[in-house]
Every structure is written in C-alpha cells, then in structure tokens.
Design a protein around this motif. Structure first.
Motif, mmCIF file in Angstrom:
data_model
loop_
_atom_site.group_PDB
_atom_site.id
_atom_site.type_symbol
_atom_site.label_atom_id
_atom_site.label_comp_id
_atom_site.label_asym_id
_atom_site.label_seq_id
_atom_site.Cartn_x
_atom_site.Cartn_y
_atom_site.Cartn_z
ATOM 1 N N GLN A 271 0.949 -3.326 -10.022
ATOM 2 C CA GLN A 271 0.310 -4.180 -9.008
ATOM 3 C C GLN A 271 1.261 -5.282 -8.548
ATOM 4 O O GLN A 271 1.195 -5.750 -7.411
ATOM 5 N N ASP A 272 2.160 -5.711 -9.438
ATOM 6 C CA ASP A 272 3.140 -6.753 -9.110
ATOM 7 C C ASP A 272 4.512 -6.168 -8.781
ATOM 8 O O ASP A 272 5.475 -6.920 -8.632
ATOM 9 N N ILE B 270 -0.624 -13.298 -10.438
ATOM 10 C CA ILE B 270 -0.676 -13.988 -11.718
ATOM 11 C C ILE B 270 0.729 -14.108 -12.310
ATOM 12 O O ILE B 270 1.028 -15.061 -13.029
ATOM 13 N N PHE B 271 1.597 -13.158 -11.976
ATOM 14 C CA PHE B 271 2.957 -13.165 -12.525
ATOM 15 C C PHE B 271 3.676 -14.474 -12.224
ATOM 16 O O PHE B 271 4.386 -15.016 -13.070
ATOM 17 N N VAL B 272 3.491 -14.990 -11.003
ATOM 18 C CA VAL B 272 4.157 -16.252 -10.647
ATOM 19 C C VAL B 272 3.243 -17.459 -10.851
ATOM 20 O O VAL B 272 3.711 -18.606 -10.832
ATOM 21 N N ALA B 273 1.951 -17.219 -11.060
ATOM 22 C CA ALA B 273 1.000 -18.330 -11.160
ATOM 23 C C ALA B 273 1.352 -19.286 -12.296
ATOM 24 O O ALA B 273 1.222 -20.510 -12.160
ATOM 25 N N GLU B 274 1.802 -18.746 -13.427
ATOM 26 C CA GLU B 274 2.078 -19.595 -14.581
ATOM 27 C C GLU B 274 3.363 -20.392 -14.445
ATOM 28 O O GLU B 274 3.624 -21.301 -15.248
ATOM 29 N N ILE C 208 0.834 -1.214 0.000
ATOM 30 C CA ILE C 208 0.000 0.000 0.000
ATOM 31 C C ILE C 208 0.861 1.253 0.000
ATOM 32 O O ILE C 208 0.670 2.159 -0.820
ATOM 33 N N THR C 209 1.812 1.303 0.901
ATOM 34 C CA THR C 209 2.622 2.516 1.031
ATOM 35 C C THR C 209 3.503 2.722 -0.204
ATOM 36 O O THR C 209 3.806 3.869 -0.563
ATOM 37 N N ARG C 210 3.906 1.627 -0.849
ATOM 38 C CA ARG C 210 4.688 1.731 -2.079
ATOM 39 C C ARG C 210 3.886 2.431 -3.180
ATOM 40 O O ARG C 210 4.432 3.149 -4.006
ATOM 41 N N GLN C 211 2.577 2.212 -3.186
ATOM 42 C CA GLN C 211 1.720 2.804 -4.211
ATOM 43 C C GLN C 211 0.977 4.045 -3.699
ATOM 44 O O GLN C 211 -0.073 4.410 -4.217
ATOM 45 N N LYS C 212 1.549 4.677 -2.696
ATOM 46 C CA LYS C 212 0.868 5.775 -2.001
ATOM 47 C C LYS C 212 0.389 6.870 -2.943
ATOM 48 O O LYS C 212 -0.729 7.396 -2.796
#
Length: 611
Positions: free
Chosen positions: A261-262, A413-417, A143-147
C-alpha cells in the motif's frame, strides 16, 4: 479511595470542541442522508469512465465528495464514542457511521476496476488532455501499479461489503479493552486504595516503590488473563482476516500485501529487524546499567519503566507542558509555532482521562475540520512528550490539508510518525540544553533512552511478532492463545537479553496491544523514529534549506510515495544507514549516562568522606 472522574466532572476547557465538526446532530443526520443519496447517484456512472477524460474527472470528484463527508461523519461518531465507551447512544452512532462507510465504499467499488480496464495509453491521453484531471495523477499511478491485485468490479464490491465483518475482531477487542475490562484496587505509595486504570498504570510503573510497581503489574495482567482465550480468538481472527485479503488480492503474504500500500518492499521491513538484531548489544548494555543503578539482584519487566534518577521527581501540570512544548519547538519557525498556538488554545485537545474514555493518545481529523487530539494527561514527563508527539501529527495534517487537494491530502502512516517524532526529539534536545542540573540531565537522557527503547526496540519486536504469527498461520498452524504467548515470550527473552527476568505475566502482553489489530503498522514507528532522528539533527545543525525541505515534506501530504517524500529531506530508508545511526546514538547515550552515574556516585562518596 481515588477514582477516575466521570466525563461531566472534567472542566470544559480541557475538552475538545467537537461542535466544530457539527454544531448539532441534526446536521450530522443531514450529511448522513446526503451520503446515502450520493452513493446511489455514483452508481449511475458505472461502465462510463472510459468514455472521456471529463467523465472520469466527474466521477472522481463525486467519489471525493462522498469520502470527505463520510470521513467527517465517521470522525464525529468515533470521537463521541471515544469520550465515553459506555455511552450506548454514541456506540450506536458509531455503528451507523461504520455501516455508512461500508455502503459508500461498496457504491464506489467499481471505480478502480474500471480505471484499470482503460489502457495505459488512453489514461495518459486523458491526463494530457485535461489539466483538472492531473491532480489525480498519483492516485491513478498507485492504482495502475497495483493492477494485478485489483479484482473485478463485482469482486471489489464484495470485498467492500466484507469490510464491516472484517473489522469485527478489532471492534470486539476495543469494547473488551475500553469498556468491559475491570481492574483491581491496589495500594499506592502511601497505602491508599486506588482503582487501577490503564491511564494511571503508567504512573504506577514509574513509581520508585518497587512494591507498587509489582502490584500494578500483576493486577493489570490478572485482568487480561481472565480474558486470555477470548483475546486470543479475537487476535487470531484478525490474522485470518489479513491472510484472507492477501490471498484474495494475489499477494504472496499478508506482510507483502500490507507493505505494498505504501510501495514498500518486504526487504525494508526485514532490514529493520536485521539491523536491530545486529545492535541488540546496545539494549543489553542499557539493561545492565538499569540493573546496576536500581541495585536489584534480578531486573524484572516491572523495573523497566521507573526513572533511574530516583532523587529527581517531576510533576508537570498541563498548562506548564504547553509552555515547554512551545519553547522546545522554536527551531521549526514562526509559521509552525503560530499554528501550534492555535491548536493549543482552540479546542483541538481532549486532555484528561475520564471513566469510559478510550485509552492512550491519538491525533485525528478530517479534510474539512481542524485536527483533534485525544490525550489522557497525567502530569508525567512522558505526557509532555506525548503532547508534542500528537501535535506533530496534527500540524502535519494541517499543512497537508491546506496545501493538497483532497485526493493527495492523506499521507501514509509510514511518514506519519516522522513529524511526531521530530517534535519529540527537538523537545528533548531543548530540555537537555537548557538544564543546569546534572540530575535533571540524567533524567532527560533516561527518558530519551526509554523513548528509544519503546519506539525502536519494542516496536521492532512487535513487528517481528506480527511477522511470525502471520507466517505460522499462513503455514496452516492454529493461532491459539498459548502459541501467541510462547512466541511473545521467546522474543522478549531474545530482545532484552540475560539481565532481564521475563515475568510470566509478560507472556500475555500481546493480549492488550491495540496495534496488533492494524497489522504491520508498528514497524513504521521504528523507521519513522530513525528518519526523524536524522531530520532533527539536520535542523539543529542548521543544514542549508533543511527547514524549507521539512515544511515542504509536511505540505506534500500523500502526493508521492513515502520513501520518495523522505528522500526529499535527505533521508533514505531503503538503506540501513538511518537506523544504524539512530542505534549508534542510543549506544552513545547509554555510555554517557553510565559515566554520569559514576561521576555522581563518586561525588556523593567524596562528600560523605568530607562530612
């Protein structure tokens, strides 16, 4: 005439056990009502989060409870709808679940802005003073990273309320693509009338009869062509929605907003496209080999999926597929295999296609349920790999949910695959090593090359298409069906090279791709495949501690940023190296397959002379 079965005609043992989520729909209604009550309750915490660490912890736990129940409700409704998209009862249930999700998000929308109103020093003090709050450390850091991209409480509430409208284009596409669209009847290899479906389209495209491939290809796209303008409008609306969100949150582009987001930068996305561009000669050589082996004057798009080893035909029933997958995934260890067996035998999987069923395949679940898998199994070799793929997702979720608190359980999703593709690559490796038939080996290499083409080259082309159409829209251009078709056509020409005829029908292929409604998602298939390729090789070579590190990666869920999680397995996707190594392996296998065809051809000519 062969027709798709209705839901009732499918044997119960091949359906998922959805009652494991809710034994009956009265329980669904109870949770539904409880979420509404909790959504009202959480409102009482407004303007109190900075009071104490205990107060912050209390509201975060309540938010988790709402999210857990909401995701379970949504899961049940969505899966019921996916069983048969023509069933109005479950379309209504899904709409209610979607509406409740919006209500829940709206009720909790104040939390993030309020956390951001707390100073960094105070937040750190809260974390230091309360051990129970520490499980939210990564959540708070995210959260704070995307403040700078978080809005005021009232604006965030408004954004949450807009969410239901924002998904309209995707929902309309889903209905058109799964419920309303009708495909023609074509004649199969024996001249029988068969109703074309999205499920059997893949089988027809793999047919050794070129007439069947061409007929299926043209029949499918003739149906989408009838919806050409409508589907262009739905995709254009989706693009506009993405741009709206990116501008509202003060990002430079929709691409940047999605990747953030990732915690992934735009250069990682662009690096993938650039690296693939630099290695397209491997794909072009494969296309040249395909043209040569098929002995055609012109290689068309409908010639790209038929197996190159014509004499080798394989039909693999589902029960046999389960045995093959279990054998192929032995290198992942006993614990992994025991969970896998549980999934195969305990109602996790909905196996066969039926009328109205959502096409394709997926793995899904909630924190409080076991994973579920939707298949449309059709006895093809590719379906065996799809089973392994979706089980990879399911085991990832299983490990994550049982080793992480709810807040850290949702891996990106980035690591899901990665997990799904490791399974596919291990299966491919197993089948190749245990084959004693040169034609079977050739067929398996051909399958791998097709898997790679579809996952790395094709998905990167999709990713570039998404990037280009968003950039054009961000410049103020009208995103029309014709513009989308022109962009898509030029990309196909560039990627496939001089040996492939880009048929007119391909211009509108964009109109049937569901992933385009989840913008900037597909590039993760390509990066995931590259990472998985590196991990698989480490496992096969017995690199010290790699199995431990890999299982720990699965258990880690979303407890860290995806690039960091992958680095713990020795894979760094901030560099082009994993992608380059995967592309190099593809090139080597194209060369190996070419040599095998020469060897088989020489042997056949020698036998002919002796006879």
């Amino acid at each position: 005439m062969s027709k798709a079965k209705t839901r009732k005609e499918i044997d119960e043992k091949y359906k998922w056990d959805i009652e494991d989520i809710y034994v009956n729909e009265n329980l669904w209604e109870e949770d539904f009502n409880q979420v509404k009550e909790l959504a009202q309750q959480i409102q009482s915490y407004k303007n109190t989060l900075k009071n104490s660490a205990e107060q912050l912890l209390e509201v975060l736990r309540l938010s988790d409870e709402i999210d857990r129940k909401t995701s379970k409700l949504f899961l049940y409704a969505k899966m019921r709808r996916d069983e048969d998209n023509t069933n109005d009862k479950y379309k209504t249930l899904f709409d209610r679940a979607e509406g409740l999700t919006v209500l829940a998000k709206s009720a909790s929308a104040f939390i993030v802005p309020e956390i951001l109103s707390i100073s960094d020093e105070q937040l750190q003090k809260f974390l230091n003073d309360n051990d129970d709050l520490k499980i939210y450390s990564h959540f708070i850091d995210t959260i704070t990273r995307q403040k700078e991209h978080i809005l005021s409480p009232e604006e965030e509430k408004l954004m949450a309320m807009v969410a239901e409208i924002a998904t309209s284009s995707s929902n309309i596409f889903t209905m058109l693509n799964n419920a309303d669209i009708k495909f023609p009847v074509i004649k199969d290899e024996e001249g029988n009338d068969v109703e074309l479906t999205k499920g059997n389209f893949g089988r027809f495209m793999e047919s050794s009869d070129r007439r069947v491939r061409k007929d299926a290809f043209k029949a499918l796209y003739s149906s989408y062509n009838k919806l050409f303008n409508t589907l262009g409008t739905t995709l254009s609306s989706s693009v506009k929605t993405n741009i709206f969100y990116s501008k509202a949150r003060k990002y430079n582009s929709a691409l940047e907003a999605s990747l953030d987001q990732d915690n992934v930068t735009v250069d990682v996305y662009e690096n993938l496209i650039k690296t693939v561009h630099n290695n397209l000669h491997h794909l072009h050589r494969y296309m040249n080999l395909r043209k040569k082996v098929l002995e055609v004057d012109e290689l068309h798009i409908y010639d790209l999926y038929t197996p190159l080893v014509k004499e080798y035909k394989v039909k693999i029933p589902y029960e046999k597929a389960k045995e093959i997958v279990l054998a192929g995934l032995q290198p992942l260890g006993d614990d992994y295999l025991n969970i896998l067996k549980q999934g195969l035998d305990s109602g996790w999987i909905d196996v066969y296609e039926n009328v109205g069923k959502t096409s394709g395949a997926y793995s899904w679940g909630s924190y409080d349920t076991h994973p579920y898998i939707l298949l449309n199994y059709d006895d093809k070799l590719n379906d065996v790999f799809t089973l392994a793929h979706e089980l990879g997702h399911s085991l990832h979720s299983y490990y994550s949910n049982r080793n992480q608190p709810f807040v850290n359980s949702q891996y990106t999703i980035f690591v899901a695959e990665v997990a799904s593709t490791v399974n596919e690559l291990l299966l491919s490796d197993y089948m190749l090593k245990n084959s004693t038939d040169i034609k079977e080996k050739m067929n398996l290499i051909n399958h791998y090359l097709e898997q790679f083409r579809g996952t790395v080259f094709r998905q990167t082309m999709f990713a570039e298409f998404e990037k280009l159409m968003h950039e054009r829209a961000e410049k103020g251009e009208a995103i029309t069906s014709e513009l989308l078709s022109n962009i898509y056509n030029e990309l196909n020409k560039f990627y496939f090279g001089p040996d492939v005829v880009i048929d007119d029908e391909v211009r509108i292929e964009w109109s049937r791709i569901p992933h385009f409604y989840s913008a900037f998602y597909v590039y993760k298939y390509a990066t995931g495949f590259s990472a998985a390729s590196a991990i698989k090789q480490k496992i096969i070579e017995g690199e010290p501690n790699i199995l431990r590190d890999y299982i720990n990666f699965l258990k880690a869920g979303g407890s860290d940023y995806p690039l960091n999680l992958l680095k713990n397995t020795g894979v760094d996707l901030t560099t082009p190296e994993p992608i380059e190594l995967a592309l190099e392996q593809f090139g080597n296998l194209v060369e190996e397959l070419d040599e095998m065809f020469i060897k088989v051809d020489s042997a056949a000519k020698s036998n002919y002379k002796q006879a």
